[in-house]
Enzyme design. Structure first.
Site, PDB file in Angstrom:
ATOM      1  N   ARG A  58      51.233  42.170  30.135  1.00 13.55           N
ATOM      2  CA  ARG A  58      50.289  43.239  30.102  1.00 13.55           C
ATOM      3  C   ARG A  58      50.706  44.338  29.243  1.00 13.55           C
ATOM      4  O   ARG A  58      50.800  45.589  29.692  1.00 13.55           O
ATOM      5  CB  ARG A  58      50.191  43.533  31.585  1.00 13.55           C
ATOM      6  CG  ARG A  58      49.474  42.349  32.370  1.00 13.55           C
ATOM      7  CD  ARG A  58      48.004  42.060  31.888  1.00 13.55           C
ATOM      8  NE  ARG A  58      47.380  41.199  32.259  1.00 13.55           N
ATOM      9  CZ  ARG A  58      47.341  39.705  32.020  1.00 13.55           C
ATOM     10  NH1 ARG A  58      48.147  39.643  31.049  1.00 13.55           N
ATOM     11  NH2 ARG A  58      46.967  38.967  32.881  1.00 13.55           N
ATOM     12  N   SER A  75      41.681  44.688  38.269  1.00 16.14           N
ATOM     13  CA  SER A  75      43.117  44.225  39.241  1.00 16.14           C
ATOM     14  C   SER A  75      43.888  45.723  39.234  1.00 16.14           C
ATOM     15  O   SER A  75      44.188  45.955  38.140  1.00 16.14           O
ATOM     16  CB  SER A  75      43.998  43.212  38.463  1.00 16.14           C
ATOM     17  OG  SER A  75      43.309  41.994  38.571  1.00 16.14           O
ATOM     18  N   GLU A  77      48.519  48.464  37.251  1.00 14.87           N
ATOM     19  CA  GLU A  77      48.085  48.126  36.139  1.00 14.87           C
ATOM     20  C   GLU A  77      46.840  48.886  35.903  1.00 14.87           C
ATOM     21  O   GLU A  77      46.400  49.274  34.721  1.00 14.87           O
ATOM     22  CB  GLU A  77      47.250  46.547  36.287  1.00 14.87           C
ATOM     23  CG  GLU A  77      46.878  46.113  34.912  1.00 14.87           C
ATOM     24  CD  GLU A  77      46.612  44.565  35.262  1.00 14.87           C
ATOM     25  OE1 GLU A  77      45.522  44.219  34.908  1.00 14.87           O
ATOM     26  OE2 GLU A  77      47.314  43.716  35.524  1.00 14.87           O
TER      27      GLU A  77
END
Length: 302
Positions: free
Chosen positions: A178, A228, A298
């Site tokens: 990520r 998410s 995130e």
């Protein structure tokens, strides 16, 4: 406000076809449906307009926000004194070799995945259900179902903080979980080339349909959300930890931990940025207390 009026006037002179909107509600451009007005929003329709927007913004020392589909953004309810550049119109896709695609930064991943399948190219099935755009996906090395952008990006064309256009190859993206080299810089992605593999159109379409069914059955896609909320902690799954702590259904104002998937916070109606952030804090504190695991966001908070 005067700074943004001047910026708009300069842009209209340099890019007469550029679409500009004043005091545009950010809630219209985020999947959370949260966010007040931004001072000025531009919709560049070409790389040249995009470059002009960003260069002028930096010359005038205005706050810059580059946004795609707004699928992982949580914006303030009072709005932002900023210049938002929306990449929605930079959505061109071309097949430039038997296995290579060119795509603009604003191209939706779902559309890119369908295009690749239709042309018998394998490698983007994982991206079909990710609601973001290519530029944002490369910045955060977006992924799902064992696939990620690091596996398919051949090179990226971008504008540096000093206003120069450069290209970087896959090996220099510094892709990690990520994250990428673009996560910590002011560089702005313009377009990418993606290297894929020959595949069966019929099989790829079937695989995308199967993954779509899995998503719809396990994720709260019927509600506004930012996807998410937390990154996957090493050795754990955020949703499993949150569920383990009995936090499904926990609410603050209009924000709620999804009862279908604990990794999502949904907007049940009228949720504010403050509601979501308070709920995030409660979840992090409870998971830390009960499991010792620190959850990392995130979701991108403006």
């Amino acid at each position: 406000m005067e700074r943004y009026n001047k910026l708009a006037n300069h842009l209209r002179r340099r890019c007469p076809q550029l679409e500009l909107r004043v005091d545009e509600p950010l809630s219209r451009h985020t999947s959370f449906h949260i966010g007040g007005p931004v001072r000025l929003m531009a919709f560049p329709g070409s790389e040249e307009e995009m470059v002009q927007c960003i260069r002028l913004c930096r010359e005038m020392d205005a706050r810059l926000i580059v946004m795609g589909n707004g699928s992982n953004l949580l914006c303030p309810d009072h709005g932002l004194d900023a210049f938002a550049v929306n990449t929605a119109l930079l959505n061109q896709i071309d097949q430039i070799s038997p296995t290579c695609l060119f795509a603009g930064a604003g191209c939706l991943l779902s559309r890119l995945a369908v295009f690749s399948a239709d042309h018998g190219l394998e490698g983007l099935v994982f991206a079909h259900g990710i609601p973001g755009t290519l530029g944002g996906a490369v910045v955060m090395n977006a992924g799902a179902y064992d696939g990620e952008m690091a596996q398919v990006v051949a090179e990226t064309r971008f504008l540096t903080s000093s206003g120069e256009v450069h290209t970087v190859a896959n090996k220099d993206h510094q892709f990690t979980y990520r994250s990428s080299r673009f996560s910590q810089t002011q560089d702005v992605i313009l377009s990418c080339e993606l290297e894929l593999r020959p595949g069966s159109t019929e099989l790829l379409r079937t695989q995308m349909q199967e993954l779509s069914l899995r998503r719809r059955s396990s994720q709260p896609l019927e509600w506004p959300s930012g996807g998410s909320v937390f990154k996957r902690p090493q050795g754990h799954y955020a949703a499993a930890l949150i569920d383990q702590c009995g936090l499904k259904g926990l609410s603050v104002g209009g924000a709620q931990v999804s009862e279908k998937h604990a990794g999502f916070i949904i907007n049940k109606g009228g949720a504010t940025q403050a509601d979501v952030l308070e709920l995030v804090d409660q979840v992090r504190q409870r998971v830390r207390k009960d499991t010792g695991v620190e959850l990392e966001l995130e979701l991108k908070v403006l």
